[in-house]
Design an enzyme around this catalytic site. Structure first.
Site, PDB file in Angstrom:
ATOM      1  N   LYS A   1     -16.384  32.724 -11.297  1.00  0.00           N
ATOM      2  CA  LYS A   1     -15.723  33.413 -12.419  1.00  0.00           C
ATOM      3  C   LYS A   1     -14.959  34.639 -11.933  1.00  0.00           C
ATOM      4  CE  LYS A   1     -19.570  32.359 -15.504  1.00  0.00           C
ATOM      5  NZ  LYS A   1     -20.682  33.040 -16.176  1.00  0.00           N
TER       6      LYS A   1
ATOM      7  N   ARG B   1     -24.252  33.312   3.816  1.00  0.00           N
ATOM      8  CA  ARG B   1     -23.211  32.516   4.489  1.00  0.00           C
ATOM      9  C   ARG B   1     -21.966  32.579   3.612  1.00  0.00           C
ATOM     10  NH1 ARG B   1     -23.493  26.712   7.303  1.00  0.00           N
ATOM     11  NH2 ARG B   1     -24.432  28.083   8.846  1.00  0.00           N
TER      12      ARG B   1
ATOM     13  N   HIS C   1     -22.209  33.691  13.995  1.00  0.00           N
ATOM     14  CA  HIS C   1     -23.379  33.021  13.432  1.00  0.00           C
ATOM     15  C   HIS C   1     -24.541  33.370  14.366  1.00  0.00           C
ATOM     16  CE1 HIS C   1     -25.940  30.246  11.518  1.00  0.00           C
ATOM     17  NE2 HIS C   1     -25.231  29.138  11.582  1.00  0.00           N
TER      18      HIS C   1
ATOM     19  N   ARG D   1     -29.045  22.713   8.027  1.00  0.00           N
ATOM     20  CA  ARG D   1     -30.092  23.278   8.876  1.00  0.00           C
ATOM     21  C   ARG D   1     -30.334  24.756   8.626  1.00  0.00           C
ATOM     22  NH1 ARG D   1     -28.266  19.162  10.944  1.00  0.00           N
ATOM     23  NH2 ARG D   1     -26.247  20.137  10.697  1.00  0.00           N
ATOM     24  N   THR D   2     -29.250  25.524   8.577  1.00  0.00           N
ATOM     25  CA  THR D   2     -29.450  26.979   8.487  1.00  0.00           C
ATOM     26  C   THR D   2     -30.185  27.327   7.198  1.00  0.00           C
ATOM     27  OG1 THR D   2     -27.414  27.237   9.723  1.00  0.00           O
ATOM     28  CG2 THR D   2     -28.292  29.211   8.693  1.00  0.00           C
TER      29      THR D   2
HETATM   30  C1  NCD Z   1     -22.593  25.629  12.516  1.00  0.00           C
HETATM   31  C2  NCD Z   1     -21.876  26.562  11.568  1.00  0.00           C
HETATM   32  O1  NCD Z   1     -22.095  26.544  10.357  1.00  0.00           O
HETATM   33  O2  NCD Z   1     -21.109  27.374  12.077  1.00  0.00           O
HETATM   34  N1  NCD Z   1     -23.590  24.896  11.889  1.00  0.00           N
HETATM   35  C3  NCD Z   1     -24.863  25.368  11.919  1.00  0.00           C
HETATM   36  O3  NCD Z   1     -25.182  26.371  11.324  1.00  0.00           O
HETATM   37  N2  NCD Z   1     -25.749  24.727  12.688  1.00  0.00           N
HETATM   38  C4  NCD Z   1     -21.701  24.784  13.326  1.00  0.00           C
HETATM   39  C5  NCD Z   1     -20.653  23.984  12.627  1.00  0.00           C
HETATM   40  O4  NCD Z   1     -20.590  23.941  11.395  1.00  0.00           O
HETATM   41  O5  NCD Z   1     -19.867  23.364  13.354  1.00  0.00           O
END
Ligand code: NCD
Length: 317
Positions: A87, A109, A142, A57-58
């Protein structure tokens, strides 16, 4: 709003502006003529998505949001394996290269807490104007997911003040719950019930922050009591990637999973949110339960992130 690293950095009024813009974007999605107008807002901005950890999703909502606003999007969605990190390249070098390539924004991320801040330090040191967005840093934060979470509460409950929320699951490692707790401390009369096994409790620094901001909270292991009291239930999965490989989660899953009978304990207007993915902690049959709102919640991801990108680049919607 130069960089988006942690949810403490958002003021109450910034949040309100973001949600009002999100409301406008939600309306614009229904109006065919609006597409062209939206496409001009971030025309030719270079947006890099660097994802070192899995995401559905993100990454896709950020990509969609940026493209609908007319930006050029470049992404590596398995950066741990397919970028030079494999590497041995440091995050700092990668960020420096992307900034040098005139990235307007890097959405990052990463598995390490503090990674987004390290990226910001690179921008500061070499005076790059690139903006960094934290799309999840290890067990840290997040902040953009919790914007989606707050917007969902505002939309479904109709307010962000005067309510009780039960936040449950692996609170020690669940970064969305960390960002959400910080955000909630900006609102009036929000009571938080943290539900978790003893070894998975909310981080002490976050509890101290809540005390400093006079937020009433309690910690419990009883999900049933929490369900009876809450107006909103926010649940997350066990974050297995942060646990030892041989960790036996069976008993925890039994104690912390939600089934149809649990939904009957909810107050009449209460509802269930989850940032997704679900990994067995919510029974499949609940997906279509009228109080299960996590698909609606996910549906706001694009609009919230469009509003955020516009705000970051000082573009009016
Ligand atoms: C979350 C995350 O990556 O922290 N997912 C997301 O971005 N919707 C929650 C999770 O992974 O549990």
């Amino acid at each position: 709003m130069t960089h988006i690293i942690q949810s403490q950095d958002f003021s109450h009024s910034t949040l309100e502006q973001l949600f009002e813009s999100t409301d406008r974007i939600e309306k614009m999605h229904k109006d065919e003529g609006a597409e062209e107008r939206l496409e001009k807002l971030l025309k030719r901005k270079r947006i890099y998505l660097m994802f070192y950890q899995p995401s559905t999703r993100t990454i896709l909502t950020f990509e969609t949001a940026a493209k609908l606003l007319g930006a050029h999007v470049f992404k590596t969605d398995n950066a741990g394996f397919f970028s030079s990190a494999a590497k041995g390249e440091t995050l700092e070098h990668t960020i420096r290269i992307l900034c040098g390539n005139k990235a307007d924004a890097i959405i990052l991320r990463h598995q390490d807490e503090g990674a987004a801040l390290r990226a910001v330090r690179v921008c500061e040191k070499y005076q790059f104007s690139t903006r960094i967005i934290n799309a999840g840093d290890g067990t840290g934060q997040h902040p953009t997911q919790s914007l989606v979470d707050l917007y969902s509460i505002r939309k479904i409950l109709g307010r962000l003040d005067n309510f009780t929320i039960a936040i449950g699951g692996d609170l020690a490692h669940g970064r969305t719950t960390h960002s959400l707790a910080y955000h909630l401390s900006k609102y009036t009369n929000v009571k938080i019930i943290f539900v978790s096994p003893p070894n998975f409790r909310m981080k002490s620094g976050i509890l101290e922050h809540l005390q400093e901001h006079n937020v009433i909270y309690k910690e419990t292991e009883s999900k049933e009591d929490a369900f009876r009291e809450a107006d909103v239930v926010y649940w997350i999965r066990l974050q297995k990637e942060h646990l030892p490989k041989d960790f036996n989660s069976e008993q925890l899953m039994r104690e912390y999973s939600i089934n149809e009978a649990h939904m009957d304990l909810f107050k009449e207007k209460a509802f269930l949110l989850h940032p997704l993915p679900i990994d067995g902690e919510i029974d499949k049959e609940i997906d279509d339960h009228p109080k299960a709102k996590y698909f609606e919640q996910a549906s706001y991801g694009i609009s919230v992130r469009m509003a955020l990108l516009c705000k970051m680049f000082n573009v009016e919607i």
